[in-house]
Motif scaffolding. Structure first.
Motif, PDB file in Angstrom:
ATOM      1  N   VAL A  36      -9.796   5.150   3.919  1.00  0.00           N
ATOM      2  CA  VAL A  36     -10.215   5.087   2.365  1.00  0.00           C
ATOM      3  C   VAL A  36     -10.963   6.180   1.982  1.00  0.00           C
ATOM      4  N   VAL A  55     -10.989  -3.947   2.925  1.00  0.00           N
ATOM      5  CA  VAL A  55     -11.451  -2.782   3.701  1.00  0.00           C
ATOM      6  C   VAL A  55     -12.351  -3.441   4.638  1.00  0.00           C
ATOM      7  N   THR A 109      -8.982   0.406   5.722  1.00  0.00           N
ATOM      8  CA  THR A 109      -8.289  -0.742   5.422  1.00  0.00           C
ATOM      9  C   THR A 109      -8.460  -1.756   6.422  1.00  0.00           C
ATOM     10  N   VAL A 115      -5.258   6.228   2.532  1.00  0.00           N
ATOM     11  CA  VAL A 115      -5.088   5.419   0.994  1.00  0.00           C
ATOM     12  C   VAL A 115      -5.079   6.114  -0.371  1.00  0.00           C
ATOM     13  N   GLY A 125       0.957  -1.040   0.086  1.00  0.00           N
ATOM     14  CA  GLY A 125      -0.135   0.019  -0.151  1.00  0.00           C
ATOM     15  C   GLY A 125       0.724   1.197   0.113  1.00  0.00           C
ATOM     16  N   TYR A 170      -7.980  -3.679  -2.567  1.00  0.00           N
ATOM     17  CA  TYR A 170      -7.357  -3.840  -1.399  1.00  0.00           C
ATOM     18  C   TYR A 170      -8.718  -4.178  -0.410  1.00  0.00           C
TER      19      TYR A 170
END
Length: 245
Positions: free
Chosen positions: A211, A162, A198, A136, A129, A160
């Motif tokens: 995010v 979450v 995340t 993010v 990441g 990704y």
């Protein structure tokens, strides 16, 4: 006329002639000396003026050269100065799991969703990441000798895991023109405005990196989807942290 008077007149004429000749000679010499001094003075003045002129020309050339050198130097460092002005908005994060990285360039213009960053990991086996101000920004997917390819949230190949809301409802975020979380269990209640962070379960990020927030919900037969308004602005990729551990 007697001879005595005649000789006297002759003597006077000779005397007068000799005197006038001496005066003319002195006048001529004076004039010559005056002209000579004027010529020498004029030569010195012209020589001084020429010397001053050539010194000024040389000085102007030197100043022009220095000015170009300084201008080139300023032009060369301006992008650096301009770039580092943005650093004042970059939040310092003390976390042993992350390392600082800087954008090198876009990877494939006109596509502005992928960039190169000055981070390298020859043992990169899965995505890592990238974070900007505890938010993010995207993921690193490929590493080269001294840099890596990073995909921003706006890239369709970004994904990704979450958590949604206080109950940590799981889902998978996918990048693109819209950031969307898919595979949210239907039996879990999600709401517009819920915070998305995340999960860290994919080992791309650690848990809790912000995010965005849910702006709309889509009901599917087997699962739910949520459109996310991301916190990170992808149009100014500058500095990042890479989740290195």
């Amino acid at each position: 006329m007697n001879k005595k008077i005649f000789y006297t007149i002759i003597a006077i004429i000779i005397a007068i002639s000799f005197y006038l000749k001496s005066e003319i000679k002195e006048s001529v010499l004076f004039s010559f000396n005056f002209i000579k001094e004027e010529i020498i003075s004029s030569y010195d003045i012209v020589k001084f003026e020429l010397s001053s002129y050539f010194n000024q020309v040389k000085q102007i050339q030197t100043l022009t050269k220095n000015n170009k050198m300084y201008r080139d130097y300023i032009e060369s460092i301006y992008p650096i100065i301009s770039n580092y002005k943005k650093l004042k908005n970059f939040q310092i994060v003390n976390n042993p799991k992350i390392v600082f990285a800087e954008t090198i360039s876009y990877a494939n213009l006109p596509d502005i969703t992928s960039i190169y960053v000055n981070y390298s990991d020859k043992k990169l086996s899965h995505p890592k990441g990238i974070i900007y101000n505890k938010e993010v920004a995207g993921i690193v997917t490929k590493s080269y000798n001294s840099y890596s390819l990073a995909l921003l949230n706006t890239n369709p190949n970004t994904s990704y895991t979450v958590f949604i809301g206080k109950d940590k409802i799981p889902g998978i975020a996918f990048g693109g023109e819209e950031l969307i979380v898919k595979y949210i269990p239907n039996y879990k209640k999600i709401n517009i405005g819920d915070l998305v962070v995340t999960s860290g379960l994919d080992r791309i990020f650690y848990e809790g990196v912000k995010v965005g927030k849910i702006t709309s919900i889509i009901q599917r037969k087997l699962y739910q989807e949520a459109i996310i308004k991301p916190f990170y602005n992808p149009y100014y990729p500058t500095f990042f942290y890479v989740v290195n551990n």
